[in-house]
Design an enzyme around this catalytic site. Structure first.
Site, PDB file in Angstrom:
ATOM      1  N   LYS A  36     -46.745  25.846   8.159  1.00 26.10           N
ATOM      2  CA  LYS A  36     -45.485  26.602   8.234  1.00 26.10           C
ATOM      3  C   LYS A  36     -45.641  27.819   9.145  1.00 26.10           C
ATOM      4  CE  LYS A  36     -42.021  28.598   5.095  1.00 26.10           C
ATOM      5  NZ  LYS A  36     -41.764  28.921   3.658  1.00 26.10           N
ATOM      6  N   GLU A  56     -41.189  21.231  -0.714  1.00 33.32           N
ATOM      7  CA  GLU A  56     -42.208  22.238  -0.434  1.00 33.32           C
ATOM      8  C   GLU A  56     -42.967  22.576  -1.719  1.00 33.32           C
ATOM      9  OE1 GLU A  56     -42.330  26.707   1.630  1.00 33.32           O
ATOM     10  OE2 GLU A  56     -40.511  26.016   0.618  1.00 33.32           O
ATOM     11  N   CYS A 111     -38.875  24.694   5.047  1.00 31.76           N
ATOM     12  CA  CYS A 111     -38.033  25.700   4.397  1.00 31.76           C
ATOM     13  C   CYS A 111     -37.473  26.769   5.332  1.00 31.76           C
ATOM     14  CB  CYS A 111     -38.813  26.330   3.241  1.00 31.76           C
ATOM     15  SG  CYS A 111     -37.760  27.141   1.996  1.00 31.76           S
TER      16      CYS A 111
END
Length: 269
Positions: A110, A40, A151
């Protein structure tokens, strides 16, 4: 297929970060990698006030770098994630998957933003600078069907179950997990997502000290559908590789056909 995860310590110098990423991509390709995952925030990690200044359009300078490398080596590259321009005040945290022709075949923004406070340790407020995405993203390839996540998404099993129900056999998770929370549950959550969805989980993390003294956990992993860690990165920056046969996913799903045992009418909200 041979899958490679690249573990990096990303800082504020974008050109230096990309130079390291390219170096390891070349090395992994030279070792026969078919698919590469990076962490990331692969091209910049620094002061949150700089996020908007560092955000790029897609296609743009950073995506062009990975596109050229994918085409040069005839491999798939998941860039991990970069900051993508949303508007004058916000960016997206965006993951890109490039095919062997250097084309972007999947773009995932995300969904779950990391807002957390640990007294006397650290505070994160990702939503101050980042807009959340709102779409599941999958990609069909000659190897199989892949799903994308980033994540903090790992804490939300609904996302991974949805990707599995869409037919994904392998799910990517680039991350920048802090040492504190990573040591608590990074591997536990990743293995759980693999077991409950009977798929491969490929996770690449940042490692080492960040710009403000915080420490990334690293521990990049490749996990099989039984939840077995079949590859794990050593401390430091570098490449971890593993041969994967996605037919094993179907074998495991046939052994215990949990998807046909689901009772969504019972636990639907």
């Amino acid at each position: 297929m041979k899958v490679a995860v690249i573990q990096l310590n990303v800082g504020e110098n974008k050109s230096k970060n990309l130079s390291k990423a390219v170096h390891f991509i070349d090395e992994a390709a030279g070792k026969g990698a078919d698919i590469i995952l990076l962490p990331e925030c692969v091209n910049f990690f620094g002061d949150t006030a700089e996020i908007i200044n560092q955000a790029e359009t897609i296609p743009g300078p950073t995506s062009d770098v990975f596109s050229k490398k994918a085409k040069e080596h005839k491999i798939y590259i998941n860039c991990g994630s970069i900051y993508e321009v949303a508007d004058s005040k916000y960016a997206y945290n965006t993951s890109l998957l490039f095919d062997t022709n250097g084309e972007i075949i999947a773009k995932y923004r995300k969904i779950h933003l990391y807002d957390a406070t640990f007294k006397d340790r650290f505070t994160s407020k990702e939503s101050e600078n980042i807009r959340p995405g709102n779409k599941l993203v999958t990609a069909d390839t000659e190897f199989g069907k892949f799903g994308l996540s980033i994540c903090y998404d790992v804490r939300f099993p609904e996302l991974f179950r949805s990707l599995a129900l869409e037919g994904c056999q392998m799910i990517f998770l680039p991350a920048a997990f802090p040492q504190y929370t990573g040591s608590m549950y990074w591997e536990t959550l990743l293995r759980a997502r693999a077991v409950e969805n009977q798929c491969y989980i490929v996770a690449a993390g940042q490692y080492g000290k960040s710009y403000n003294g915080n420490v990334f956990f690293g521990n990049s992993l490749i996990i099989d559908p039984w939840g077995t860690v079949i590859a794990k990165a050593h401390e430091g920056e570098g490449i971890t590789m593993q041969d994967i046969d996605l037919s094993f996913v179907e074998q495991v799903r046939n052994n215990i056909p949990t998807f046909s045992h689901r009772k969504p009418e019972v636990y639907k909200l």
